[in-house]
Design a protein around this motif. Structure first.
Motif, PDB file in Angstrom:
ATOM      1  N   UNK A  86       0.958  -1.485  -0.669  1.00 48.36           N
ATOM      2  CA  UNK A  86       0.001   0.075  -0.189  1.00 48.36           C
ATOM      3  C   UNK A  86       0.790   1.250   0.116  1.00 48.36           C
ATOM      4  N   UNK A  87       0.520   2.629  -0.802  1.00 49.38           N
ATOM      5  CA  UNK A  87       0.955   3.793  -1.265  1.00 49.38           C
ATOM      6  C   UNK A  87      -0.182   4.543   0.325  1.00 49.38           C
ATOM      7  N   UNK A  88      -0.156   5.403   0.862  1.00 40.18           N
ATOM      8  CA  UNK A  88      -0.869   6.648   1.074  1.00 40.18           C
ATOM      9  C   UNK A  88      -0.178   7.900   1.236  1.00 40.18           C
ATOM     10  N   UNK A  89       0.939   8.260  -0.014  1.00 43.33           N
ATOM     11  CA  UNK A  89       1.333   9.657   0.525  1.00 43.33           C
ATOM     12  C   UNK A  89       0.382  10.363  -0.772  1.00 43.33           C
ATOM     13  N   UNK A  90      -0.328  10.488  -1.763  1.00 42.41           N
ATOM     14  CA  UNK A  90      -1.617  11.066  -2.494  1.00 42.41           C
ATOM     15  C   UNK A  90      -2.562  11.436  -1.581  1.00 42.41           C
ATOM     16  N   UNK A  91      -2.727  12.507  -2.195  1.00 41.49           N
ATOM     17  CA  UNK A  91      -3.749  13.599  -1.482  1.00 41.49           C
ATOM     18  C   UNK A  91      -4.913  13.400  -1.915  1.00 41.49           C
ATOM     19  N   UNK A  92      -5.538  12.881  -3.057  1.00 38.54           N
ATOM     20  CA  UNK A  92      -6.953  12.797  -3.374  1.00 38.54           C
ATOM     21  C   UNK A  92      -7.001  11.798  -4.503  1.00 38.54           C
ATOM     22  N   UNK A  93      -8.471  11.299  -5.098  1.00 46.79           N
ATOM     23  CA  UNK A  93      -8.168  10.506  -6.215  1.00 46.79           C
ATOM     24  C   UNK A  93      -7.226  10.646  -8.005  1.00 46.79           C
ATOM     25  N   UNK A  94      -7.364  11.414  -7.897  1.00 48.30           N
ATOM     26  CA  UNK A  94      -7.272  12.314  -9.502  1.00 48.30           C
ATOM     27  C   UNK A  94      -5.247  12.114  -9.567  1.00 48.30           C
ATOM     28  N   UNK A  95      -4.685  12.779  -8.283  1.00 49.03           N
ATOM     29  CA  UNK A  95      -3.510  11.922  -8.212  1.00 49.03           C
ATOM     30  C   UNK A  95      -2.862  10.753  -8.043  1.00 49.03           C
ATOM     31  N   UNK A  96      -3.772   9.650  -7.415  1.00 48.41           N
ATOM     32  CA  UNK A  96      -3.355   9.051  -7.255  1.00 48.41           C
ATOM     33  C   UNK A  96      -3.445   7.689  -8.639  1.00 48.41           C
ATOM     34  N   UNK A  97      -4.595   8.346  -9.821  1.00 51.60           N
ATOM     35  CA  UNK A  97      -4.758   7.387 -11.263  1.00 51.60           C
ATOM     36  C   UNK A  97      -4.074   8.207 -11.358  1.00 51.60           C
ATOM     37  N   UNK A  98      -3.359   9.421 -11.209  1.00 52.49           N
ATOM     38  CA  UNK A  98      -2.498   9.603 -12.417  1.00 52.49           C
ATOM     39  C   UNK A  98      -0.751   8.894 -11.716  1.00 52.49           C
ATOM     40  N   UNK A  99      -0.534   8.485 -11.089  1.00 55.14           N
ATOM     41  CA  UNK A  99       0.635   7.747 -10.061  1.00 55.14           C
ATOM     42  C   UNK A  99       0.692   5.904 -11.277  1.00 55.14           C
ATOM     43  N   UNK A 100      -0.882   5.615 -10.859  1.00 55.22           N
ATOM     44  CA  UNK A 100      -1.184   4.551 -11.414  1.00 55.22           C
ATOM     45  C   UNK A 100      -1.008   4.365 -12.775  1.00 55.22           C
ATOM     46  N   UNK A 101      -1.731   5.349 -13.599  1.00 53.95           N
ATOM     47  CA  UNK A 101      -0.955   5.077 -15.180  1.00 53.95           C
ATOM     48  C   UNK A 101       0.569   5.312 -15.858  1.00 53.95           C
ATOM     49  N   UNK A 102       0.987   6.289 -14.559  1.00 55.18           N
ATOM     50  CA  UNK A 102       2.572   6.708 -14.755  1.00 55.18           C
ATOM     51  C   UNK A 102       3.045   5.268 -14.404  1.00 55.18           C
ATOM     52  N   UNK A 103       2.830   4.243 -13.961  1.00 59.04           N
ATOM     53  CA  UNK A 103       3.378   3.109 -13.591  1.00 59.04           C
ATOM     54  C   UNK A 103       3.133   2.230 -14.736  1.00 59.04           C
ATOM     55  N   UNK A 104       2.121   2.025 -15.292  1.00 63.33           N
ATOM     56  CA  UNK A 104       1.238   0.782 -15.840  1.00 63.33           C
ATOM     57  C   UNK A 104       1.703   0.773 -17.267  1.00 63.33           C
ATOM     58  N   UNK A 105       0.956   2.364 -17.673  1.00 63.52           N
ATOM     59  CA  UNK A 105       1.284   2.328 -19.417  1.00 63.52           C
ATOM     60  C   UNK A 105       1.916   3.500 -19.409  1.00 63.52           C
ATOM     61  N   UNK A 106       2.199   3.354 -21.247  1.00 67.49           N
ATOM     62  CA  UNK A 106       3.028   4.313 -22.099  1.00 67.49           C
ATOM     63  C   UNK A 106       1.953   4.912 -22.792  1.00 67.49           C
ATOM     64  N   UNK A 107       2.684   5.789 -23.470  1.00 67.82           N
ATOM     65  CA  UNK A 107       2.060   6.627 -24.006  1.00 67.82           C
ATOM     66  C   UNK A 107       0.976   5.890 -25.011  1.00 67.82           C
ATOM     67  N   UNK A 108      -0.035   6.192 -25.703  1.00 68.18           N
ATOM     68  CA  UNK A 108      -0.838   5.635 -26.737  1.00 68.18           C
ATOM     69  C   UNK A 108      -1.434   3.605 -26.263  1.00 68.18           C
ATOM     70  N   UNK A 109      -0.891   3.581 -24.944  1.00 65.51           N
ATOM     71  CA  UNK A 109      -1.785   2.261 -24.701  1.00 65.51           C
ATOM     72  C   UNK A 109      -3.261   2.187 -24.691  1.00 65.51           C
ATOM     73  N   UNK A 110      -3.831   1.255 -25.102  1.00 61.65           N
ATOM     74  CA  UNK A 110      -5.371   1.204 -24.787  1.00 61.65           C
ATOM     75  C   UNK A 110      -5.948   0.747 -23.193  1.00 61.65           C
ATOM     76  N   UNK A 111      -7.196   1.244 -23.231  1.00 63.41           N
ATOM     77  CA  UNK A 111      -7.151   1.668 -21.647  1.00 63.41           C
ATOM     78  C   UNK A 111      -8.664   0.975 -22.139  1.00 63.41           C
ATOM     79  N   UNK A 112      -9.611  -0.179 -21.322  1.00 67.90           N
ATOM     80  CA  UNK A 112     -11.023  -0.556 -21.543  1.00 67.90           C
ATOM     81  C   UNK A 112     -11.728  -0.410 -20.657  1.00 67.90           C
ATOM     82  N   UNK A 113     -12.530   0.781 -20.042  1.00 73.01           N
ATOM     83  CA  UNK A 113     -12.672   1.150 -18.793  1.00 73.01           C
ATOM     84  C   UNK A 113     -14.352   1.884 -18.727  1.00 73.01           C
ATOM     85  N   UNK A 114     -14.761   1.183 -17.498  1.00 71.12           N
ATOM     86  CA  UNK A 114     -16.307   1.459 -17.120  1.00 71.12           C
ATOM     87  C   UNK A 114     -16.616   3.237 -17.055  1.00 71.12           C
TER      88      UNK A 114
END
Length: 446
Positions: A86-114
């Motif tokens: 667990x990481x508890x250092x991000x202050x809001x869900x938008x910041x945490x979401x960007x952390x996940x994107x930067x961690x897992x994806x490269x520019x142009x990757x496909x995302x299937x999202x609800x």
């Protein structure tokens, strides 16, 4: 210095701020809010946030491994959810979401999202991805996992996101995780408003089937503003590195203390009872609405969320939300997209979280279902809306902001929070409640 003296001192020193405080207090105490993203903070957590720990800053310029208070807080959240990291250092869900994107994806990757959730967080050149939508079937109003699997095989996403802010039913997390694995995608569950129900085991947990799980800490968990990123051990190093490189390297100790308390409270029988009541209340609200002829999407609810479909009423979600606000009822107007691009629904997202925190039970939620329907049926009648607003105020003034029933440590209750500070005696409150219910029943017979 007690709370009343502090407020009096602020009134003398900074009347402008005091007036803002009083306006907000009046709004919170005398209106009834169904906002999904909001909740009242646990008095114990609020005390820790305002404690002497606010004088201490924890920085991580050189230190990447949690120690001390942070390590204790991380241990508590992992124990609560059975997570590996667990990481508890991000202050809001938008910041945490960007952390996940930067961690897992490269520019142009496909995302299937609800409902293409998280696309709004991709607002920089380096976070440009190909989003593919999946959503409810407009006729069945359910998510068809066979269709999700079909889309996954067709588009080969690098990441699948399930963020059910507009979906009140339980889904097969295991199946969704298997779909992600079958196409080589990461599986990300964002469970912000459901996180309390997961923690209390009121609904199933997606953690065993996820690569990443995110959630905020200020709504369902009744903690301070913050966000948690759970992930597998395999992803831990890259997530932690991204947290640091995106600037989330400092955290004040008062926030850590408030988080630690929130996670400890969420691991108690009292919190489990609260979460069970949240679900009972949502179903009672649904019943009251349906008895007034209101259309509820997705066939009902398994969680805190009730989706009121406005299509038959021929009004937009913003029109409905504005009418309810005039009557003292705060809601979340939303346009819900579906799997069919040509079909969408104007809805109100109604959450039972906040009013359950205040102490309302099934009878009150059932009554409020009728009240909401009456407002919508009389949206162009200012006199009727004003009359209903008085009924709403009569109900709201009977309850504190945080019910004593859910407080784990009574000694930290303040007059702002406590039921003991209510300006109406219990006898008078009971009489007003009877009068409101009698009036509602009268409306129903007309």
């Amino acid at each position: 210095m007690d709370t009343e003296k502090i407020i009096s001192s602020i009134a003398a020193f900074d009347p402008e701020l005091y007036n803002y405080f009083q306006d907000e207090l009046q709004k919170q105490k005398y209106a009834l809010s169904f906002m999904p993203e909001e909740n009242y903070t646990s008095p114990v957590s609020a005390y820790m946030e305002g404690s002497i720990l606010s004088n201490a800053l924890m920085t991580h310029h050189d230190e990447k491994t949690p120690t001390g208070l942070e390590a204790m807080t991380v241990e508590r959240v992992n124990k609560l959810f059975g997570s590996e990291h667990a990481s508890i250092r991000t202050s809001n869900i938008a910041a945490a979401s960007r952390v996940v994107f930067y961690s897992l994806l490269k520019k142009g990757d496909t995302v299937l999202s609800l409902d293409c959730r998280k696309k709004d967080h991709c607002n920089s050149e380096s976070l440009q991805f190909n989003f593919v939508n999946f959503s409810i079937n407009p006729k069945e109003q359910k998510i068809n996992l066979d269709e999700v699997e079909k889309l996954a095989k067709e588009h080969k996403p690098r990441l699948i996101i399930f963020s059910p802010v507009n979906y009140p039913r339980i889904i097969d997390y295991k199946r969704l995780g298997e779909i992600a694995k079958s196409v080589g995608a990461y599986m990300w569950f964002d469970i912000c408003q459901n996180v309390g129900l997961v923690a209390a085991k009121e609904i199933p947990s997606p953690v065993p089937y996820a690569d990443v799980v995110t959630f905020s800490t200020h709504d369902a968990l009744q903690g301070p503003q913050g966000c948690v990123i759970l992930c597998t051990k395999k992803l831990a190093a890259q997530v932690d590195e991204t947290v640091i490189t995106t600037g989330h390297f400092a955290l004040k100790r008062n926030i850590l203390g408030a988080l630690a308390i929130a996670f400890k409270e969420a691991n108690t029988p009292k919190y489990n009872e609260y979460c069970h009541q949240v679900v009972l209340n949502a179903r009672a609200l649904q019943k009251g609405l349906e008895e007034e002829g209101m259309d509820i999407l997705c066939g009902g609810t398994d969680t805190n969320l009730v989706l009121l479909n406005l299509t038959k009423l021929k009004m937009t979600c913003n029109e409905a939300g504005a009418a309810l606000r005039l009557a003292g009822v705060i809601t979340k107007p939303t346009v819900l997209t579906t799997a069919d691009e040509s079909t969408s629904f104007d809805i109100l997202r109604l959450s039972s979280l906040l009013l359950t925190t205040r102490g309302l039970k099934e009878d009150e939620f059932y009554t409020l279902g009728h009240i909401i329907a009456m407002v919508l049926k009389n949206k162009n009648n200012p006199e009727k809306l004003e009359e209903i607003k008085q009924d709403v105020t009569d109900i709201a003034m009977q309850y504190p902001l945080f019910s004593d029933e859910w407080v784990t440590t009574k000694d930290v209750l303040s007059p702002v929070y406590s039921g003991g500070n209510l300006t109406v005696s219990h006898e008078l409150a009971a009489e007003r409640k009877k009068a409101v219910l009698k009036k509602i029943l009268g409306f129903m017979r007309k």
